[in-house]
Motif scaffolding. Structure first.
Motif, PDB file in Angstrom:
ATOM      1  N   PRO A  46      53.167  41.078  26.149  1.00  0.00           N
ATOM      2  CA  PRO A  46      54.461  41.865  26.059  1.00  0.00           C
ATOM      3  C   PRO A  46      56.030  41.014  25.907  1.00  0.00           C
ATOM      4  O   PRO A  46      55.618  39.910  26.177  1.00  0.00           O
ATOM      5  N   ASN A  47      57.004  41.674  25.438  1.00  0.00           N
ATOM      6  CA  ASN A  47      57.891  40.924  25.363  1.00  0.00           C
ATOM      7  C   ASN A  47      58.779  40.688  26.987  1.00  0.00           C
ATOM      8  O   ASN A  47      59.378  39.844  27.264  1.00  0.00           O
ATOM      9  N   VAL A  48      58.436  41.740  27.723  1.00  0.00           N
ATOM     10  CA  VAL A  48      58.990  41.700  29.296  1.00  0.00           C
ATOM     11  C   VAL A  48      57.895  42.264  30.090  1.00  0.00           C
ATOM     12  O   VAL A  48      57.427  43.260  29.430  1.00  0.00           O
ATOM     13  N   VAL A  49      57.653  41.955  31.391  1.00  0.00           N
ATOM     14  CA  VAL A  49      57.323  42.349  32.289  1.00  0.00           C
ATOM     15  C   VAL A  49      57.981  42.794  33.447  1.00  0.00           C
ATOM     16  O   VAL A  49      58.805  41.990  33.721  1.00  0.00           O
ATOM     17  N   VAL A  50      57.822  43.933  34.099  1.00  0.00           N
ATOM     18  CA  VAL A  50      58.764  44.398  35.022  1.00  0.00           C
ATOM     19  C   VAL A  50      58.021  45.139  36.149  1.00  0.00           C
ATOM     20  O   VAL A  50      57.244  45.929  35.671  1.00  0.00           O
ATOM     21  N   GLY A  51      58.565  44.961  37.294  1.00  0.00           N
ATOM     22  CA  GLY A  51      57.895  45.753  38.452  1.00  0.00           C
ATOM     23  C   GLY A  51      58.029  45.018  39.817  1.00  0.00           C
ATOM     24  O   GLY A  51      58.490  43.899  40.062  1.00  0.00           O
ATOM     25  N   ASP A  52      57.562  45.785  40.954  1.00  0.00           N
ATOM     26  CA  ASP A  52      57.538  45.099  42.057  1.00  0.00           C
ATOM     27  C   ASP A  52      55.965  44.700  42.468  1.00  0.00           C
ATOM     28  O   ASP A  52      55.917  43.951  43.531  1.00  0.00           O
ATOM     29  N   PHE A  53      55.107  44.946  41.244  1.00  0.00           N
ATOM     30  CA  PHE A  53      53.805  44.354  41.173  1.00  0.00           C
ATOM     31  C   PHE A  53      52.924  45.016  42.604  1.00  0.00           C
ATOM     32  O   PHE A  53      51.916  44.345  43.051  1.00  0.00           O
ATOM     33  N   ASP A  54      53.127  46.053  42.907  1.00  0.00           N
ATOM     34  CA  ASP A  54      52.256  46.795  43.936  1.00  0.00           C
ATOM     35  C   ASP A  54      51.139  47.376  43.389  1.00  0.00           C
ATOM     36  O   ASP A  54      50.000  47.799  44.093  1.00  0.00           O
ATOM     37  N   SER A  55      51.020  47.595  42.217  1.00  0.00           N
ATOM     38  CA  SER A  55      49.867  48.034  41.290  1.00  0.00           C
ATOM     39  C   SER A  55      49.207  47.087  40.590  1.00  0.00           C
ATOM     40  O   SER A  55      48.170  47.434  39.864  1.00  0.00           O
ATOM     41  N   LEU A  56      49.639  45.833  40.519  1.00  0.00           N
ATOM     42  CA  LEU A  56      48.942  44.862  39.533  1.00  0.00           C
ATOM     43  C   LEU A  56      47.922  44.259  40.277  1.00  0.00           C
ATOM     44  O   LEU A  56      47.816  43.725  41.418  1.00  0.00           O
TER      45      LEU A  56
END
Length: 246
Positions: A46-56
Motif C-alpha cells: 500500500p501507499n498508505v496504511v491508516v487506522g487505530d489497528f483494533d482489527s489488525l
C-alpha cells in the motif's frame, strides 16, 4: 475525463481474492486497519496504511517497512474507512474501489454504504465489492452500463433512494423500465430489477442520491452528472473525539 483510482482494502469480508483487473497498476492503494492483513496476503504494497489497528491481526507496520502510516486514536469521530477515503481524496483520486467494506458487522456495512453516498454527493464514485455484488451510489446523474451477455438466471440490479426523495428516476434498458419515477427512502420500489441480454442500460436521477447494487461480473458503469460539484469530503481528522463525556 479519467481519474486516478484509489484502491482501498478494509477489514471486512473478501469472498475470495479481488480481480486483479480491477486494480490498475498505478492505483493509489490504502490499507485501512485490518486491511493491511489482506494486502500482505495478496502481495500488494500500500501507499498508505491508516487506522487505530483494533482489527489488525498481524504485526503493526514498522519504520523498517517503509510504509507511510497514519495512526488514529481509537476514540475518534471518523471511521477508519472514511479516513482512508480522505487520504485517497487528498492524493487526487475521485474513483474509489473498495474491498473488505461489506459483510461482517452490519453497522460497518451500513456505514460504508453511506460513505458511497458521501462520495457521490461530491461528484466522485465509489464501489464496494462484496459477495458477488457491487454497491455504488449516484447523485444528480447517471450510471451507464454497456450491453453484456446475461445468464439464464439473470443479472439482478437494484435501486434504492438514500435521499428522502429522489426525483425523475429513469431505468431504460432494464427489464422494468422506470420512466420519470419518484423514489423515497421508505418505499421499496426498485429492488430485483434485471439487465436484459446484450442490451445497454442506464440508471439516472435528476435530483437525489441513489444506492445501486449490481452483479460483480458486470463491467463498472460510466458516469455523467447533470451539474458540477464543489467542495470535498473533509480533512483527515486524527484527533480524539471532542464529543466524549469528560
Amino acid at each position: 475525463m479519467t481519474t486516478k483510482v484509489c484502491a482501498i482494502f478494509g477489514a471486512g469480508e473478501y469472498y475470495g481474492d479481488p480481480d486483479p483487473a480491477l486494480i490498475p497498476s498505478d492505483a493509489y492503494v490504502v490499507a485501512a486497519d485490518g486491511g493491511l492483513d489482506h494486502t500482505r496476503a495478496l502481495g500488494i504494497t500500500p501507499n498508505v496504511v491508516v487506522g487505530d489497528f483494533d482489527s489488525l491481526e498481524g504485526a503493526r507496520p514498522a519504520a523498517a517497512d517503509g510504509l507511510r502510516t497514519v495512526v488514529l486514536p481509537p476514540l475518534k469521530d471518523d471511521p477508519d474507512m472514511l479516513s482512508a477515503l480522505k487520504i485517497g481524496w487528498a492524493a487526487g483520486c475521485r474513483e474509489f474501489r473498495i474491498w473488505g467494506g461489506l459483510g461482517g458487522r452490519v453497522d460497518h456495512t451500513l456505514s460504508n454504504i453511506q460513505l458511497m453516498a458521501l462520495l457521490a454527493q461530491h461528484g466522485a464514485s465509489g464501489y464496494l465489492f462484496g459477495d458477488g455484488t457491487v454497491v455504488t451510489a449516484i447523485c444528480d446523474g447517471s450510471l451507464s452500463f454497456a450491453a453484456h451477455p446475461v445468464p439464464e438466471a439473470g443479472h439482478m440490479v437494484s435501486v434504492f433512494s438514500l435521499s428522502d426523495v429522489s426525483l425523475d428516476v429513469n431505468e431504460p434498458g432494464l427489464k422494468y423500465e422506470l420512466e420519470h419515477g419518484t423514489l423515497t427512502n421508505t418505499v421499496v420500489q426498485g429492488v430485483s430489477n434485471e439487465f436484459r441480454d446484450n442490451v445497454p442500460a442506464s440508471i439516472s436521477v435528476a435530483q437525489g442520491t441513489l444506492i445501486v447494487t449490481f452483479p460483480i461480473e458486470v463491467a463498472l458503469p460510466s458516469i455523467e452528472h447533470v451539474h458540477d460539484f464543489e467542495g470535498g469530503i473533509g480533512e483527515l481528522d486524527t484527533e480524539v473525539s471532542a464529543l466524549l463525556v469528560r
